[in-house]
Design a protein around this motif. Sequence first.
Motif, PDB file in Angstrom:
ATOM      1  N   ILE A   2     -25.750 -15.838 -11.202  1.00  0.00           N
ATOM      2  CA  ILE A   2     -27.171 -15.640 -10.941  1.00  0.00           C
ATOM      3  C   ILE A   2     -27.978 -16.061 -12.175  1.00  0.00           C
ATOM      4  N   SER A   3     -29.018 -16.855 -11.944  1.00  0.00           N
ATOM      5  CA  SER A   3     -29.864 -17.298 -13.047  1.00  0.00           C
ATOM      6  C   SER A   3     -31.209 -16.586 -12.966  1.00  0.00           C
ATOM      7  N   ARG A   4     -31.560 -15.923 -14.071  1.00  0.00           N
ATOM      8  CA  ARG A   4     -32.822 -15.166 -14.084  1.00  0.00           C
ATOM      9  C   ARG A   4     -34.015 -16.108 -13.884  1.00  0.00           C
ATOM     10  N   ARG A   5     -33.902 -17.307 -14.460  1.00  0.00           N
ATOM     11  CA  ARG A   5     -35.018 -18.247 -14.372  1.00  0.00           C
ATOM     12  C   ARG A   5     -35.236 -18.696 -12.926  1.00  0.00           C
ATOM     13  N   ARG A   6     -34.136 -19.003 -12.242  1.00  0.00           N
ATOM     14  CA  ARG A   6     -34.275 -19.449 -10.850  1.00  0.00           C
ATOM     15  C   ARG A   6     -34.763 -18.313  -9.956  1.00  0.00           C
ATOM     16  N   VAL A   7     -34.201 -17.107 -10.205  1.00  0.00           N
ATOM     17  CA  VAL A   7     -34.649 -15.949  -9.408  1.00  0.00           C
ATOM     18  C   VAL A   7     -36.141 -15.730  -9.622  1.00  0.00           C
ATOM     19  N   SER A   8     -36.558 -15.838 -10.878  1.00  0.00           N
ATOM     20  CA  SER A   8     -37.969 -15.620 -11.193  1.00  0.00           C
ATOM     21  C   SER A   8     -38.844 -16.699 -10.544  1.00  0.00           C
ATOM     22  N   THR A   9     -38.349 -17.937 -10.508  1.00  0.00           N
ATOM     23  CA  THR A   9     -39.100 -19.021  -9.848  1.00  0.00           C
ATOM     24  C   THR A   9     -39.304 -18.691  -8.367  1.00  0.00           C
ATOM     25  N   VAL A  10     -38.211 -18.291  -7.719  1.00  0.00           N
ATOM     26  CA  VAL A  10     -38.292 -17.960  -6.293  1.00  0.00           C
ATOM     27  C   VAL A  10     -39.214 -16.757  -6.093  1.00  0.00           C
ATOM     28  N   TYR A  11     -39.072 -15.755  -6.967  1.00  0.00           N
ATOM     29  CA  TYR A  11     -39.853 -14.526  -6.843  1.00  0.00           C
ATOM     30  C   TYR A  11     -41.357 -14.821  -6.909  1.00  0.00           C
ATOM     31  N   VAL A 599     -19.797 -13.720 -10.170  1.00  0.00           N
ATOM     32  CA  VAL A 599     -20.456 -13.422 -11.454  1.00  0.00           C
ATOM     33  C   VAL A 599     -19.501 -13.696 -12.614  1.00  0.00           C
ATOM     34  N   ARG A 600     -20.020 -13.542 -13.827  1.00  0.00           N
ATOM     35  CA  ARG A 600     -19.190 -13.842 -14.999  1.00  0.00           C
ATOM     36  C   ARG A 600     -18.082 -12.803 -15.154  1.00  0.00           C
ATOM     37  N   LYS A 601     -17.081 -13.170 -15.959  1.00  0.00           N
ATOM     38  CA  LYS A 601     -15.900 -12.326 -16.136  1.00  0.00           C
ATOM     39  C   LYS A 601     -16.251 -10.871 -16.471  1.00  0.00           C
ATOM     40  N   TRP A 602     -17.045 -10.675 -17.544  1.00  0.00           N
ATOM     41  CA  TRP A 602     -17.299  -9.306 -17.984  1.00  0.00           C
ATOM     42  C   TRP A 602     -18.225  -8.555 -17.038  1.00  0.00           C
ATOM     43  N   THR A 603     -19.120  -9.282 -16.392  1.00  0.00           N
ATOM     44  CA  THR A 603     -19.977  -8.613 -15.395  1.00  0.00           C
ATOM     45  C   THR A 603     -19.102  -8.092 -14.269  1.00  0.00           C
ATOM     46  N   ALA A 604     -18.147  -8.925 -13.819  1.00  0.00           N
ATOM     47  CA  ALA A 604     -17.262  -8.512 -12.722  1.00  0.00           C
ATOM     48  C   ALA A 604     -16.400  -7.326 -13.149  1.00  0.00           C
ATOM     49  N   CYS A 610     -17.415   0.409 -12.966  1.00  0.00           N
ATOM     50  CA  CYS A 610     -18.441   1.401 -12.609  1.00  0.00           C
ATOM     51  C   CYS A 610     -18.201   1.924 -11.192  1.00  0.00           C
ATOM     52  N   VAL A 611     -17.886   1.019 -10.275  1.00  0.00           N
ATOM     53  CA  VAL A 611     -17.616   1.455  -8.902  1.00  0.00           C
ATOM     54  C   VAL A 611     -16.372   2.336  -8.874  1.00  0.00           C
ATOM     55  N   PHE A 612     -15.357   1.933  -9.625  1.00  0.00           N
ATOM     56  CA  PHE A 612     -14.111   2.710  -9.745  1.00  0.00           C
ATOM     57  C   PHE A 612     -14.424   4.128 -10.244  1.00  0.00           C
ATOM     58  N   ALA A 613     -15.330   4.221 -11.226  1.00  0.00           N
ATOM     59  CA  ALA A 613     -15.700   5.533 -11.773  1.00  0.00           C
ATOM     60  C   ALA A 613     -16.440   6.376 -10.735  1.00  0.00           C
ATOM     61  N   VAL A 614     -17.348   5.734 -10.003  1.00  0.00           N
ATOM     62  CA  VAL A 614     -18.124   6.474  -8.983  1.00  0.00           C
ATOM     63  C   VAL A 614     -17.182   7.059  -7.927  1.00  0.00           C
ATOM     64  N   LEU A 632      -8.347  -1.682 -17.507  1.00  0.00           N
ATOM     65  CA  LEU A 632      -7.465  -2.132 -16.425  1.00  0.00           C
ATOM     66  C   LEU A 632      -7.973  -3.457 -15.833  1.00  0.00           C
ATOM     67  N   GLY A 633      -9.295  -3.592 -15.725  1.00  0.00           N
ATOM     68  CA  GLY A 633      -9.872  -4.836 -15.220  1.00  0.00           C
ATOM     69  C   GLY A 633      -9.561  -6.009 -16.137  1.00  0.00           C
ATOM     70  N   TYR A 634      -9.686  -5.740 -17.428  1.00  0.00           N
ATOM     71  CA  TYR A 634      -9.393  -6.789 -18.422  1.00  0.00           C
ATOM     72  C   TYR A 634      -7.926  -7.213 -18.341  1.00  0.00           C
ATOM     73  N   LEU A 635      -7.057  -6.210 -18.243  1.00  0.00           N
ATOM     74  CA  LEU A 635      -5.616  -6.473 -18.166  1.00  0.00           C
ATOM     75  C   LEU A 635      -5.303  -7.321 -16.927  1.00  0.00           C
TER      76      LEU A 635
END
Lengths: 705, 275
Positions: A2-11, A599-604, A610-614, A632-635
């Motif tokens: 996701i690109s903030r610039r493109r989202v902002s353009t569309v928005y 999405v990018r590696k660390w975002t994923a 976070c979902v796992f924690a919830v 565990l995700g990194y591993l």
Amino acid sequence: MISRRRVSTVYVKELVDILRDRRTLAAMVVVPLVLYPLLMVGSVQALSAASPDVSRKPIVIGVDMQDVHWLEKLVIDDRLSRRGGALKPGRTSPSHEVGADSDAEHDTQADDEPEIFHRIVPQDEMAQAVRDRTIHVGVVRKEHDPVADRWVIDIFSDPEEVRSRSAAEWVRGLLGRLADRTVEWRVRQVGLPIEALNPIVIEEHRVSTPGSILSHILPLILVLMTITGAIYPAIDLTAGERERGTLETLMVCPVPVIDIIVGKFLVVATVAIVGAALNLASVSATVYFGGFEQALGSGEPTGGFPFGVLPIILVLLIPFAILFSAILIAVCSYARTFKEAQNYITPVILATLVPGGIAALPTSELQGVLTVMPVANMVLLTRELLLGSPVALGTVTWVLGSTTLYAAAAVAVAAHVFGAESVVFADSGSLKASFTRRTIKPAALPSAAMTILVVAILLPVWFFVQVNIPSGDPGSFIRTLRLSALAMPLCFIVVPLVVVVYWKIDVAVTFRLAVPSGRHVLAGVLLGLALWVPAAELSVLQSRLVGIPQTLRQADEALVAALQTTPWWQVVFCLGVVPGLCEEVCFRGFLLSGLGGAVRKWTAIIATACVFAVFHLHFFKLPMTAGLGIVLGYLCWQSRSIWPGVIAHVAHNSVSIVITAIPAVAARLGIDMTEPTAHLPAQIVVPGILLVVIGLALAGRQRDG
Amino acid sequence: MHMIVAENLVKVFPAPDGGSTRAVDGLSFRVGSGQIYGLLGPNGAGKTTTLRMLSGLMTPTSGRAVLAGHDVVDDPQAVKRMIGFLTADTGLYQRLPPRELLTFFAALHGLSGSDARRRVDHLIDWLEMGDFAELRCGGLSTGQRQRTSIARALVADPPILILDEPTLGLDVLSNRVILDFIVREREEGKTVLLSTHYLHEAEVMCDHVGLLHNGALVAEGTVPELLAATGEAHLNEAFLKVVGESETVLPAPEDTAERPPAGQSDVVPPSSRDR
């Protein structure tokens, strides 16, 4: 990505476009600022016109010829007694018709009392006279018990008719007061004080919370307001775009669909928030300036419209608006035309009203599965805040966390559907055809939309399962664990597997079933054996900062008790092996595979954690489980296999259980289990942290392929 | 160098009755750099579906398409960066003026603020849109809308233009604007792939044409080649002749892959040309 610039353009473009549409402005501004006040004032006026104050209207009482004088005397005696005149039963009264235009009558009638007329009606025609509405109420002295000196009196009325109901009420009051006076007189005759009749005096103190009535209906009104504001832009920006023929030119731009749909979703959310805020301001202003404050409040002296909580409502509008905008965008993305979108939206609104209605019930409370039930949880949270009730931070987190997850799922689904051929082009077949297995093309990985949606559906299901698995005494604890261990594979393995197989997605690739390298297996073992050390230190830090919750203490105590009565391996199997395998399959296998493609590696990795924690449904453990989820995700990401994570997860859970539940083990390691705020001994912390660092270093090199 | 390569493209749509329809059936052709290639055929021949597959809007059921070296299935975003797409329906946002619309599409193509402004100013000047650049598209005439659409397709200055029925329903003046624009783009070195069922336009404009019928190419070549092969004076008659032959001589669509060369003329059947 996701690109903030493109989202902002569309928005920006979509916002300008939609605000230039008079229909949007009408729905967003004119309706709340003009229509709602008019509706409110109009409906109050209509209500007061339809329900006039009948208690002061003249009453025509049907009475048999023989009872006419009795009734006249009764009415006048009653009026005199209520003004403080001393009356004795049996006192004679002037013989004139009740309601006759005489001085005596005017002398006794108070200003706030209705005028009373009588009409002579034979006893056996009394019911018909009421039905014919020639009288409002009929009174017949039926029989007298001479021994008890007691009368049986018939009252004829039509409860469906307002004037008749009111007249009957008045007659009941009249006879009740006569009965009171008679009893009082009889008590005095035997020399007792009148107070002897009331051995208990109840003094009620009703403490009304400001807006307590309003608090039950306002959240539901908010739901409707938010939906109302979001419907038109959601249709216009999705199905409308398709219908106007601009979708094809938009889709041919080098912009990922997710950027377009997120931009559109933010516009809908903005319009919904602004519209709902205007609605709220309009309703508040109408209540304040229109003098409806008491009418909408609790009705008690302390009640009234809770103007003080308006800022809280405004804040709560944001998650409301986000969720509904996402749902509406997702639903409307399926539609090819305005009309089709409207057809899709109707059942969505009805489906929304069901949980909203459940939450509006006075008996509903913000606990159990309602905490994660979409819409219901937000309605209940709003109500609790309006009532000023204390709401635990953990509960607020579940409500907002689950709502965010549902909104994300809806946006992901919208992005998946919006650009779908079957939606963009009518000749690509119906949407139904795109769900038919025969037409589905095999794929290596699931889409982010699919995985988020499945996990979002699993959350309330899992919450429901957890809440409804019986637990309580230590004896039933192991039964709870066994049931939980049975439910876990069904939720976390079977459901994703069925989805993956149906959509012809590669099972081995999705769930990362590849054989791992020895290096990553070793990393999993080391991390599994040592991760409890930083987890325990984090727990100590939390305990010192915020204290350890009672529920966690009880769970630990139950665990210890269970281990004393159950073979240790059963507990380890239920709490260590099964969750270790199932959660890895669902979160690091299914969810991470889907998110990893979008999405990018660390975002994923972080989003999965976070979902796992919830899903662990425990606020205190949130940072710990999220941290564990990241490792565990990194591993899993680095090894391209689920198995090192399974090894680490199972080992971590098992080691933690053994140390927590077997005092001898803890004592041998020098750990003080009685004091949750005590740090681990240095001889544990140092090698523990060292092993974690080595494990992460070993995991650090990504496997080729 | 071939800017557009289509190899055995197939598109099958699911039919409402549970069956399927082959809208494009084993289509293969190549378009060289700086050429105008016309896909000609009647309504329902598969022209629009082909252009949509080539522009990354639709996924081919099978086959392969490569534009400027990028595969449409593997890297659709790269393909979209290379093309300017003009649809039969002008597809303009009614509530935006041309200048805002062009700026929006320029931003979506990754042009920065100042670059976008310069490019939009240039297009407005070049296409003589100054008089209506600030008026909302909803109130523009057909010709003005068509110019705006052309400007939108050119906003990122793409090397390939894909034009789907660009002159459909236009009056004589608007038609002239479009035809001039296409020729001018070729002179600028752009590769143009267009579809039309106005064969007389293709006759004067296209370097190469492919005659499409029932989702398959029935003949391909330059206009003089096609006319010579069929012995007709105009492309309309040539098309009717080739279609008539294809329906009597050529095998059924499902056997397209095995279709033999036409043989009897210079018009080289596309399948053998591609092999």
